[in-house]
Motif scaffolding. Structure first.
Motif, PDB file in Angstrom:
ATOM      1  N   GLU A 124       0.829  -1.210   0.000  1.00  0.00           N
ATOM      2  CA  GLU A 124       0.000   0.000   0.000  1.00  0.00           C
ATOM      3  C   GLU A 124       0.863   1.258   0.000  1.00  0.00           C
ATOM      4  O   GLU A 124       0.619   2.206  -0.752  1.00  0.00           O
ATOM      5  N   ALA A 125       1.873   1.273   0.867  1.00  0.00           N
ATOM      6  CA  ALA A 125       2.726   2.456   0.997  1.00  0.00           C
ATOM      7  C   ALA A 125       3.428   2.783  -0.311  1.00  0.00           C
ATOM      8  O   ALA A 125       3.546   3.961  -0.698  1.00  0.00           O
ATOM      9  N   LEU A 126       3.881   1.739  -1.027  1.00  0.00           N
ATOM     10  CA  LEU A 126       4.572   1.988  -2.292  1.00  0.00           C
ATOM     11  C   LEU A 126       3.613   2.467  -3.374  1.00  0.00           C
ATOM     12  O   LEU A 126       3.917   3.396  -4.127  1.00  0.00           O
ATOM     13  N   VAL A 127       2.430   1.845  -3.454  1.00  0.00           N
ATOM     14  CA  VAL A 127       1.454   2.270  -4.457  1.00  0.00           C
ATOM     15  C   VAL A 127       1.037   3.720  -4.232  1.00  0.00           C
ATOM     16  O   VAL A 127       0.892   4.501  -5.185  1.00  0.00           O
ATOM     17  N   LYS A 128       0.884   4.100  -2.988  1.00  0.00           N
ATOM     18  CA  LYS A 128       0.429   5.463  -2.696  1.00  0.00           C
ATOM     19  C   LYS A 128       1.471   6.515  -3.065  1.00  0.00           C
ATOM     20  O   LYS A 128       1.147   7.534  -3.680  1.00  0.00           O
ATOM     21  N   ILE A 129       2.726   6.274  -2.720  1.00  0.00           N
ATOM     22  CA  ILE A 129       3.732   7.304  -3.009  1.00  0.00           C
ATOM     23  C   ILE A 129       4.043   7.372  -4.505  1.00  0.00           C
ATOM     24  O   ILE A 129       4.413   8.419  -5.025  1.00  0.00           O
ATOM     25  N   ASP A 130       3.871   6.242  -5.210  1.00  0.00           N
ATOM     26  CA  ASP A 130       4.125   6.214  -6.662  1.00  0.00           C
ATOM     27  C   ASP A 130       2.822   6.032  -7.447  1.00  0.00           C
ATOM     28  O   ASP A 130       2.801   5.422  -8.513  1.00  0.00           O
ATOM     29  N   SER A 131       1.733   6.592  -6.930  1.00  0.00           N
ATOM     30  CA  SER A 131       0.411   6.392  -7.544  1.00  0.00           C
ATOM     31  C   SER A 131       0.341   6.914  -8.973  1.00  0.00           C
ATOM     32  O   SER A 131      -0.421   6.387  -9.795  1.00  0.00           O
ATOM     33  N   HIS A 132       1.124   7.946  -9.294  1.00  0.00           N
ATOM     34  CA  HIS A 132       1.098   8.512 -10.644  1.00  0.00           C
ATOM     35  C   HIS A 132       1.731   7.566 -11.671  1.00  0.00           C
ATOM     36  O   HIS A 132       1.645   7.811 -12.873  1.00  0.00           O
ATOM     37  N   TRP A 133       2.342   6.495 -11.197  1.00  0.00           N
ATOM     38  CA  TRP A 133       2.912   5.487 -12.094  1.00  0.00           C
ATOM     39  C   TRP A 133       1.898   4.396 -12.457  1.00  0.00           C
ATOM     40  O   TRP A 133       2.202   3.520 -13.270  1.00  0.00           O
TER      41      TRP A 133
END
Length: 363
Positions: A124-133
Motif C-alpha cells: 500500500e505504501a509503495l502504491v500510494k507514493i508512486d500512484s502517478h505510475w
C-alpha cells in the motif's frame, strides 16, 4: 481499507521522474523494464524482529560478499498488481492471499515470515507514493515484494537476518502477441520440481531451474514451456510461470492438483471459484500429456489456457514437442477462455461487481 498499524519512515526521492518522463515511459512500458521512483524496505533480525520500515528512493543494495542469499539461495518473492479503475480509484487484487502465500514460501525456505498486515501495509505504501505510475486503461502496476537472507555468514544454516523489499514496475501485456493465443513447448527433458522439493514455494531457484527449458521453448518458436512431473515425466504440472487449465467438450475444466510440486496460484484459485460460480464443473485431477494429445485428436479437448498474475489469462492455441505439433481447436482463443478472462479482469479493474470481496481499495 488502509492498513495503518505499521509506521514507515518516508524518504521522498530527491530527483523523481518528471511528469513528462512518466507519461513517455507509460506509453510503452513492456514488462519488467521500467521501474517507479521508490521502494519499501523492512529488516529482520533475531533481537529486534521486523523493524526499520522505510519508504525510500529506489537504489541498489549494499551487500557483503558473504551475504547468505548469494551462496545458499534463501530468497522468495511474490507477484501482484495495482490497477486504476475508470473512475481513477486505485485497486489491488487479493493482496492478503499474496501475503499468506509469502508466509508459506518463507516457512518452506526456513525464513522469517512477514506478518500479513506488514506485507499489505508495505505494498500500500509503495502504491500510494508512486500512484502517478499506475497506468490508465489496460495497463497495470506490477508489484514485486521479495525477501532475501542478508546475514554475512558462510555456514550452512538459516540466516539470522533478512531484508523484505517491495519494488514496482508499470507494465503492459506479458506476451508480445497481446491477447492472441500462445504456443507452448512440452519439455520431456527437463523438470521444474520434484516431490519433497520447493515446487510449492515461490522462490527464485524454481525459476532458475526453468530457464534452460524456457530457452529450449524459445528456440522452437514457443512462448512458454510446459513441465511434466519429475517421477514419470508423464503428468502435466504447470508452465514456467503459470498454472494451466483444460476445457473439455462437455464444458468441464480440468487442472492439475496441488500436490506439493505445483505453485498454488492465486489466479488459479480465483479461476476455479469464478468458474464454479458460473455453473461450470471444475476437476482438480492428474492429466497426462498422452491424454492431452489423444483429446486434441478426438476433439474431446476444446480449449487450453494458462493463468498467472503477469499474463492473467492466456489462451494456448498450439503445443509443440519432440514428436511434432498439435493445434487446439482452430488455434485461437476460445469462448470459455475469453469469458473467464473477461470476468476476472472485470473484477480486478472494478468494472464488474466484486461478489467475492477480492478487491482491495486504496483511499
Amino acid at each position: 481499507m488502509t492498513t495503518t498499524a505499521w509506521q514507515f519512515t518516508q524518504e521522498v526521492h530527491p530527483s523523481p521522474a518528471t511528469s513528462a518522463e512518466v507519461v513517455n515511459l507509460l506509453a510503452n512500458p513492456g514488462f519488467g523494464r521500467v521501474f517507479t521512483d521508490h521502494m519499501v524496505t523492512v529488516r529482520w533480525n533475531e533481537a529486534q524482529g521486523w523493524h526499520d520500515a522505510k519508504v525510500e528512493s529506489r537504489k541498489p543494495f549494499l551487500l557483503d560478499p558473504a551475504c547468505a542469499a548469494l551462496h545458499y539461495a534463501q530468497q522468495i518473492f511474490e507477484g501482484m498488481k495495482a490497477y486504476r479503475s475508470a473512475s481513477g480509484e486505485l485497486l489491488m487484487f487479493r493482496p492478503t492471499a499474496n501475503a499468506r502465500r509469502f508466509q508459506q514460501s518463507a516457512k518452506r525456505m526456513a525464513m522469517a515470515p512477514v506478518p500479513e498486515d506488514l506485507f499489505v501495509a508495505s505494498v500500500e505504501a509503495l502504491v500510494k507514493i508512486d500512484s502517478h505510475w499506475v497506468p490508465e486503461g489496460e495497463g497495470s502496476l506490477y508489484l514485486r515484494p521479495f525477501m532475501f537472507a542478508s546475514e554475512a555468514f558462510l555456514g550452512v544454516r538459516p540466516s539470522l537476518e533478512y531484508v523484505f523489499c517491495v519494488i514496482a514496475s508499470p507494465v503492459g501485456p506479458y506476451f508480445k502477441n497481446g491477447d492472441s493465443a500462445v504456443t507452448v513447448w512440452v519439455s520431456d527433458e527437463y523438470t521444474r520440481a520434484a516431490p519433497g522439493g520447493t515446487g510449492a514455494a515461490k522462490c527464485g531457484g524454481n525459476y532458475a531451474a526453468s530457464l534452460l527449458a524456457q530457452a529450449q521453448a524459445t528456440a522452437n518458436g514457443c512462448d512458454q514451456v510446459v513441465f511434466l512431473d519429475a517421477v514419470e515425466k508423464r503428468w502435466v504440472e504447470e508452465l514456467g510461470g503459470m498454472n494451466i487449465f483444460f476445457c473439455m467438450a462437455d464444458g468441464t475444466l480440468v487442472t492439475p492438483p496441488l500436490s506439493g510440486t505445483i505453485l498454488p496460484g492465486i489466479t488459479r484459485e480465483s479461476v476455479i471459484l469464478l468458474a464454479r460460480r458460473e455453473g461450470m464443473t471444475v476437476e482438480e485431477r492428474p492429466y497426462s500429456f498422452e491424454q492431452w494429445c489423444a483429446d486434441v485428436a478426438s476433439g474431446q479437448l476444446r480449449e487450453v489456457f494458462a493463468c498467472g498474475t503477469a499474463a492473467v489469462i492466456a489462451g494456448i492455441g498450439r503445443i509443440r514437442h519432440t514428436g511434432g505439433e498439435l493445434v487446439i481447436g482452430d488455434g485461437t482463443v476460445g469462448p470459455v477462455t475469453t469469458r473467464i478472462r473477461d470476468l476476472l479482469t472485470g473484477i480486478q479493474r472494478g468494472r464488474l461487481a466484486d461478489t467475492e470481496s477480492w478487491v482491495h481499495h486504496l483511499s
